[in-house]
Design an enzyme around this catalytic site. Structure first.
Site, PDB file in Angstrom:
ATOM      1  N   ASN A   1     -64.837 -20.850  33.813  1.00 14.01           N
ATOM      2  CA  ASN A   1     -65.812 -20.608  32.627  1.00 14.01           C
ATOM      3  C   ASN A   1     -65.274 -19.455  32.019  1.00 14.01           C
ATOM      4  O   ASN A   1     -66.052 -18.847  31.159  1.00 14.01           O
ATOM      5  CB  ASN A   1     -67.188 -20.129  33.541  1.00 14.01           C
ATOM      6  CG  ASN A   1     -66.989 -18.920  34.507  1.00 14.01           C
ATOM      7  OD1 ASN A   1     -65.956 -18.414  34.775  1.00 14.01           O
ATOM      8  ND2 ASN A   1     -68.150 -18.481  35.182  1.00 14.01           N
TER       9      ASN A   1
ATOM     10  N   GLU B   1     -63.763 -20.888  42.821  1.00 11.98           N
ATOM     11  CA  GLU B   1     -62.616 -20.700  41.807  1.00 11.98           C
ATOM     12  C   GLU B   1     -61.287 -20.368  42.594  1.00 11.98           C
ATOM     13  O   GLU B   1     -60.460 -20.489  42.519  1.00 11.98           O
ATOM     14  CB  GLU B   1     -63.027 -19.782  40.670  1.00 11.98           C
ATOM     15  CG  GLU B   1     -63.768 -20.481  39.507  1.00 11.98           C
ATOM     16  CD  GLU B   1     -64.158 -19.350  38.493  1.00 11.98           C
ATOM     17  OE1 GLU B   1     -64.565 -19.927  37.491  1.00 11.98           O
ATOM     18  OE2 GLU B   1     -64.290 -18.089  38.822  1.00 11.98           O
TER      19      GLU B   1
ATOM     20  N   ASP C   1     -63.554  -8.436  47.944  1.00 11.04           N
ATOM     21  CA  ASP C   1     -64.839  -8.070  47.147  1.00 11.04           C
ATOM     22  C   ASP C   1     -65.419  -7.013  47.567  1.00 11.04           C
ATOM     23  O   ASP C   1     -66.502  -6.782  48.004  1.00 11.04           O
ATOM     24  CB  ASP C   1     -65.612  -9.183  47.201  1.00 11.04           C
ATOM     25  CG  ASP C   1     -66.908  -9.191  46.405  1.00 11.04           C
ATOM     26  OD1 ASP C   1     -66.986  -8.506  45.531  1.00 11.04           O
ATOM     27  OD2 ASP C   1     -68.120  -9.862  46.686  1.00 11.04           O
TER      28      ASP C   1
ATOM     29  N   SER D   1     -66.689  -4.574  45.644  1.00 10.46           N
ATOM     30  CA  SER D   1     -68.045  -4.433  44.967  1.00 10.46           C
ATOM     31  C   SER D   1     -69.186  -5.196  45.283  1.00 10.46           C
ATOM     32  O   SER D   1     -70.351  -4.908  44.756  1.00 10.46           O
ATOM     33  CB  SER D   1     -67.723  -4.679  43.336  1.00 10.46           C
ATOM     34  OG  SER D   1     -67.644  -5.882  43.103  1.00 10.46           O
TER      35      SER D   1
ATOM     36  N   HIS E   1     -18.591 -42.041  35.595  1.00  8.40           N
ATOM     37  CA  HIS E   1     -18.194 -43.171  35.570  1.00  8.40           C
ATOM     38  C   HIS E   1     -19.046 -43.992  34.369  1.00  8.40           C
ATOM     39  O   HIS E   1     -20.359 -43.613  34.517  1.00  8.40           O
ATOM     40  CB  HIS E   1     -18.408 -44.280  36.949  1.00  8.40           C
ATOM     41  CG  HIS E   1     -18.609 -45.565  36.808  1.00  8.40           C
ATOM     42  ND1 HIS E   1     -19.506 -46.345  36.822  1.00  8.40           N
ATOM     43  CD2 HIS E   1     -17.363 -46.622  36.294  1.00  8.40           C
ATOM     44  CE1 HIS E   1     -19.259 -47.700  36.686  1.00  8.40           C
ATOM     45  NE2 HIS E   1     -18.000 -47.839  36.482  1.00  8.40           N
ATOM     46  N   ASN E   2     -18.667 -44.846  33.494  1.00  9.07           N
ATOM     47  CA  ASN E   2     -19.384 -45.457  32.401  1.00  9.07           C
ATOM     48  C   ASN E   2     -20.249 -44.412  31.684  1.00  9.07           C
ATOM     49  O   ASN E   2     -21.445 -44.506  31.889  1.00  9.07           O
ATOM     50  CB  ASN E   2     -20.283 -46.686  33.001  1.00  9.07           C
ATOM     51  CG  ASN E   2     -19.180 -47.971  33.307  1.00  9.07           C
ATOM     52  OD1 ASN E   2     -18.060 -47.903  32.939  1.00  9.07           O
ATOM     53  ND2 ASN E   2     -19.776 -48.856  33.831  1.00  9.07           N
TER      54      ASN E   2
ATOM     55  N   GLU F   1     -15.493 -41.563  30.714  1.00 11.01           N
ATOM     56  CA  GLU F   1     -15.199 -43.047  30.592  1.00 11.01           C
ATOM     57  C   GLU F   1     -15.805 -43.503  29.188  1.00 11.01           C
ATOM     58  O   GLU F   1     -16.874 -43.652  28.772  1.00 11.01           O
ATOM     59  CB  GLU F   1     -15.298 -43.886  31.605  1.00 11.01           C
ATOM     60  CG  GLU F   1     -14.767 -45.158  31.632  1.00 11.01           C
ATOM     61  CD  GLU F   1     -15.061 -46.049  32.863  1.00 11.01           C
ATOM     62  OE1 GLU F   1     -14.703 -47.007  32.750  1.00 11.01           O
ATOM     63  OE2 GLU F   1     -15.787 -45.334  33.719  1.00 11.01           O
TER      64      GLU F   1
ATOM     65  N   ASP G   1     -15.733 -47.511  27.465  1.00 13.34           N
ATOM     66  CA  ASP G   1     -15.401 -48.800  27.320  1.00 13.34           C
ATOM     67  C   ASP G   1     -15.271 -49.527  25.984  1.00 13.34           C
ATOM     68  O   ASP G   1     -16.473 -49.389  25.173  1.00 13.34           O
ATOM     69  CB  ASP G   1     -16.603 -49.709  28.268  1.00 13.34           C
ATOM     70  CG  ASP G   1     -16.143 -49.313  29.631  1.00 13.34           C
ATOM     71  OD1 ASP G   1     -15.209 -48.642  30.153  1.00 13.34           O
ATOM     72  OD2 ASP G   1     -16.745 -50.151  30.475  1.00 13.34           O
TER      73      ASP G   1
ATOM     74  N   HIS H   1     -20.928 -51.545  27.870  1.00 15.26           N
ATOM     75  CA  HIS H   1     -20.677 -52.280  29.246  1.00 15.26           C
ATOM     76  C   HIS H   1     -20.560 -53.815  28.831  1.00 15.26           C
ATOM     77  O   HIS H   1     -21.421 -54.376  28.657  1.00 15.26           O
ATOM     78  CB  HIS H   1     -21.530 -52.128  30.288  1.00 15.26           C
ATOM     79  CG  HIS H   1     -20.990 -52.166  31.446  1.00 15.26           C
ATOM     80  ND1 HIS H   1     -21.706 -52.219  32.838  1.00 15.26           N
ATOM     81  CD2 HIS H   1     -19.512 -51.990  32.037  1.00 15.26           C
ATOM     82  CE1 HIS H   1     -20.856 -52.425  33.676  1.00 15.26           C
ATOM     83  NE2 HIS H   1     -19.495 -52.000  33.258  1.00 15.26           N
TER      84      HIS H   1
ATOM     85  N   GLU I   1     -11.080 -47.584  28.623  1.00 14.88           N
ATOM     86  CA  GLU I   1     -10.895 -48.948  28.813  1.00 14.88           C
ATOM     87  C   GLU I   1     -11.011 -49.970  27.778  1.00 14.88           C
ATOM     88  O   GLU I   1     -11.932 -49.752  27.053  1.00 14.88           O
ATOM     89  CB  GLU I   1     -12.228 -49.428  29.816  1.00 14.88           C
ATOM     90  CG  GLU I   1     -11.897 -50.674  30.711  1.00 14.88           C
ATOM     91  CD  GLU I   1     -12.705 -51.286  31.582  1.00 14.88           C
ATOM     92  OE1 GLU I   1     -13.480 -52.125  31.887  1.00 14.88           O
ATOM     93  OE2 GLU I   1     -13.113 -50.377  32.558  1.00 14.88           O
TER      94      GLU I   1
ATOM     95  N   ASP J   1     -46.758 -31.050  52.901  1.00  9.64           N
ATOM     96  CA  ASP J   1     -46.534 -31.066  54.132  1.00  9.64           C
ATOM     97  C   ASP J   1     -44.979 -30.771  54.170  1.00  9.64           C
ATOM     98  O   ASP J   1     -44.369 -31.813  54.688  1.00  9.64           O
ATOM     99  CB  ASP J   1     -46.959 -32.013  54.988  1.00  9.64           C
ATOM    100  CG  ASP J   1     -48.451 -32.381  54.856  1.00  9.64           C
ATOM    101  OD1 ASP J   1     -49.257 -31.342  54.679  1.00  9.64           O
ATOM    102  OD2 ASP J   1     -49.103 -33.502  55.074  1.00  9.64           O
TER     103      ASP J   1
ATOM    104  N   ASP K   1     -44.448 -37.768  55.102  1.00 12.37           N
ATOM    105  CA  ASP K   1     -45.621 -38.594  55.116  1.00 12.37           C
ATOM    106  C   ASP K   1     -45.605 -39.556  56.218  1.00 12.37           C
ATOM    107  O   ASP K   1     -44.450 -40.041  56.631  1.00 12.37           O
ATOM    108  CB  ASP K   1     -45.570 -39.380  53.712  1.00 12.37           C
ATOM    109  CG  ASP K   1     -46.703 -40.263  53.234  1.00 12.37           C
ATOM    110  OD1 ASP K   1     -47.224 -40.894  54.315  1.00 12.37           O
ATOM    111  OD2 ASP K   1     -47.416 -40.025  52.347  1.00 12.37           O
TER     112      ASP K   1
END
Length: 781
Positions: free
Chosen positions: A177, A186, A211, A213, A332-333, A362, A364, A377, A411, A676, A731
């Site tokens: 709020n 909250e 708290d 107050s 690679h590639n 690389e 090609d 490729h 290549e 977890d 999990d």
């Protein structure tokens, strides 16, 4: 049908109060960033209309605005039912902000707009670039400069400042709020936001304690009290108390003792006063040459308290040895953004690889339309890019991360005419960067990375020469000749690719143009015909490429011979043809026999890439790591598959205590989903050293989990070992979700109490997610 709950309408006075509160929060966050009253920041907070560019026909106006947290950008969307979260992106996710036409999208679709109005946001992950056009040069400059400042200032914040900024942002988010107070409900929502589940009893107990107050709402000093309870680090308080006096000060003398006894710092006497000056926030303590608990925490969270040896963040190894004596970060590639069969090719992939420290890329190359060679490729449905655009990208980004040489691995499948165009593009675009002659007339062994600084080498086929081994003078009348065609694309294990090759009728030879041949000086590609006969030694500049399976077979059966071969020659390894999903192989076994150019698919995250980046963060992230002495010694008898007594370094015993975690990120963005966490420690090295051990699972706490578990590991060959810390969300029913990881060479480990700054799946640092550990290394008897 989706229903929306109508929010109660606010009065004009309420709106004005909220607007003023938002302005104050933004101003406070600007001060935290060190950008008080900054004009660019003010402009971004106000926001502006920008044209978003997606294609030649898609260019639409959208409103963009920096949020009050100074950490996120809100973008307008016209999509129906789009979630609010999807309209926001974090500044932490931005890798770069480029002005002008510096992306493929801008180059293709915004050439009609002046460069000074254009800019692009490049993201760290695989997200597409955001190409934008401002209405004026001033607006574009505000965005480019403003984002640049926020990124730079955010990166320079210490861990405590980052934590404070993050928690206050979460507090603001939990204050539904917007009354600048926090109710019990909250507070509970806030705890879920920061990744911790607290039962009602404990939440209420914390709330009632703060708290003072008794108003059933926390505000001002009460919220600060709550912040202190939340960020308390009892495990660090305990260490600090051991070395501090009754007044809560750690004297310089006691800090020296802590650094020497616990942290194993050899220069403790010099380091202690420097650390006090660098990290102590209390002026009184600083004047008295002492450290408070806050200063001690800031030291432990800093680069000086990092598990990675900070002296290894700069180049510290001998860079004057022959090129073949170094491991080389290799891709690679490189042109592929995704898989090997249908994914997009992009110059952006080269920029990303080079920015990650890659030193061998690389290309090609195939015949393209309009006499312009293209890269893709071969035999697959991957998209095509211009050879010339790739060479421009390499020129612009080759030496931004490292000054050491870049190798272009060609290549080549082009016709003689288009090969000449390739040579011309490399010569005219790269100019003095392109190496076209031996360094200092060196024709007997490789020059060093130091000698090749700022140079780009070409690896490829070369015409036969009779006089000069590096081929720069002899047989100059030869215009072209047939050479063997080593076609890696033809090895792909895919039915559609095999059909395509059969239809095209692939040849085993290729005619090579002299102009392209002349660009190859030190990296001549040859077929591997076995390890050399000492009576007929091969030229040092001849190098072979091996598929992973062939290389692993050689490493398994002829480890010592492979090591000897790799002392004088370069070897390039590439992934097997069945890896059409761009998965990676384990590079460790090939590094262990001295293979230098072990090429991985940089676009694919996972354990293999984590280990790869862990290895190459050493030696100043230069892309070159000097091999251990026993992999460079021509008399070596080392074989990683059969370890015998030798000068391989002293065996070590590693003791690790996983103490705690801090601000682990949520895996599932759902508010009620809490992680977890469990930690796995892995050793990657020679076979005897490979090991893994894991902690227990801590339920429902990603904010400040505590493990306090000890592990020991015996390390046979420390020079080849890497240590990987992996944090997962456990999990019971499915595969664990990845949270973060950090990998480093064993030889870069710092001892004592250390923080590990976790990395994302893509290898980028989290802003404040850490593990706190204790490290001790002993020589084995």
């Amino acid at each position: 049908m989706q229903c929306f709950r109508r929010q109660p309408k606010r009065s004009v006075s309420q709106e004005n109060i909220l607007r003023e509160q938002s302005r104050r929060v933004a101003a406070l966050n600007g001060i935290r960033l060190g950008l008080k009253d900054d004009k660019d920041l003010k402009f971004l907070l106000k926001g502006s209309q920008l044209l978003k560019v997606k294609s030649g026909s898609w260019r639409k106006e959208r409103f963009y605005k920096l949020q009050e947290d100074c950490k996120t950008i809100w973008q307008e969307s016209k999509k129906v039912l789009r979630s609010p979260e999807s309209q926001i992106f974090s500044i932490e996710d931005i890798r770069d902000v480029r002005s002008g036409h510096k992306t493929e999208g801008m180059e293709k679709y915004a050439k009609d707009v002046p460069e000074y109005r254009c800019f692009s946001i490049i993201f760290k992950d695989q997200r597409k670039n955001l190409d934008l056009i401002a209405s004026s040069e001033d607006d574009a400059n505000h965005w480019i400069s403003g984002l640049g400042k926020i990124i730079a200032h955010s990166n320079s914040m210490n861990q405590k400042q980052k934590l404070q900024h993050w928690i206050h942002t979460c507090l603001r988010k939990a204050d539904k709020n917007k009354d600048n107070k926090m109710s019990l409900k909250e507070l509970k929502n806030f705890l879920k936001e920061v990744n911790i589940e607290v039962d009602d009893y404990h939440a209420k107990k914390i709330f009632q304690h703060c708290d003072k107050s008794k108003t059933e709402a926390l505000e001002d000093d009460e919220i600060e009290e709550f912040y202190k309870i939340l960020t308390e680090r009892k495990e660090i308080d305990k260490i600090f108390q051991k070395y501090s006096d009754a007044e809560g000060f750690m004297s310089c003398q006691n800090l020296v003792r802590f650094l020497y006894e616990t942290q194993q710092e050899e220069d403790a006497v010099v380091a202690a006063p420097a650390l006090i000056q660098r990290y102590e926030p209390n002026e009184r303590a600083k004047r008295g040459n002492a450290m408070t608990k806050d200063g001690f925490l800031m030291y432990l969270l800093s680069d000086d308290g990092n598990i990675f040896n900070s002296s290894h963040r700069k180049v510290y190894q001998d860079m004057t040895q022959p090129l073949s004596h170094y491991l080389v970060s290799s891709s690679h590639n490189t042109y592929l953004m995704e898989d090997q069969l249908t994914g997009p090719s992009s110059t952006e992939a080269y920029i990303r690889a080079l920015t990650k420290g890659c030193r061998c890329v690389e290309l090609d190359c195939w015949d393209g339309p309009n006499s312009e060679p293209i890269i893709y490729h071969g035999y697959t449905l991957t998209s095509k890019i211009l050879f010339s655009d790739v060479i421009k990208a390499i020129k612009n980004y080759a030496f931004k991360t490292s000054p050491y040489p870049v190798i272009i691995s060609l290549e080549n499948h082009c016709s003689v005419d288009q090969q000449k165009v390739m040579a011309q593009h490399m010569t005219t675009i790269l100019q003095d960067m392109l190496l076209v002659a031996p360094v200092d007339g060196n024709k007997s062994q490789f020059p060093s990375p130091e000698q090749l600084k700022g140079k780009i080498l070409v690896k490829g086929k070369k015409l036969s020469r009779r006089e000069d081994p590096t081929g720069t003078n002899g047989n100059n009348n030869l215009e072209a000749e047939d050479v063997s065609d080593e076609d890696e694309a033809a090895e792909i294990e895919d039915e559609s690719v095999k059909t395509e090759i059969q239809q095209k009728g692939k040849s085993d030879t290729l005619k090579l143009a002299k102009e392209l041949s002349d660009t190859v000086v030190y990296c001549k590609s040859v077929h591997f015909n076995g390890f050399e006969d000492p009576s007929h030694p091969r030229a040092f500049y001849e190098m072979s490429s091996f598929t992973e399976s062939k290389a692993l077979k050689l490493a398994q059966e002829s480890g010592t011979s492979f090591i000897h071969h790799n002392i004088r020659h370069l070897s390039r390894i590439y992934p097997a043809g069945w890896r059409t999903d761009s998965s990676n192989y384990n590079p460790i076994d090939l590094w262990n026999v001295g293979c230098q150019i072990v090429a991985l698919n940089f676009q694919t995250a996972g354990t293999e890439m984590d280990v790869y980046q862990g290895r190459f963060q050493d030696n100043g992230f230069s892309g070159y790591v000097l091999k251990p002495e026993f992999l460079r010694d021509e008399q070596t008898k080392f074989n990683p598959k059969s370890i015998t007594e030798g000068t391989w370094g002293t065996k070590k015993k590693l003791l690790l205590k996983i103490i705690s975690g801090q601000q682990l990120p949520k895996v599932n963005k759902s508010k009620n989903s809490i992680v977890d966490p469990k930690v796995t420690v892995e050793i990657h090295g020679v076979q005897q050293d490979n090991n893994k051990k894991q902690t227990k699972v801590i339920e429902n706490n990603g904010f400040n989990p505590k493990w306090d578990e000890e592990f020991t590991f015996d390390i046979e060959i420390p020079a080849l070992a890497l240590v990987r810390f992996v944090v997962e969300d456990f999990d019971m029913s499915t595969k664990n979700d990845f949270i973060g990881q950090y990998t480093l060479p064993f030889t870069s480990l710092k001892q004592g109490y250390r923080h590990i700054h976790l990395l994302t799946k893509n290898g980028d640092p989290y802003s404040s997610s850490t593990l706190f550990v204790y490290v001790n290394i002993q020589d084995c008897d």
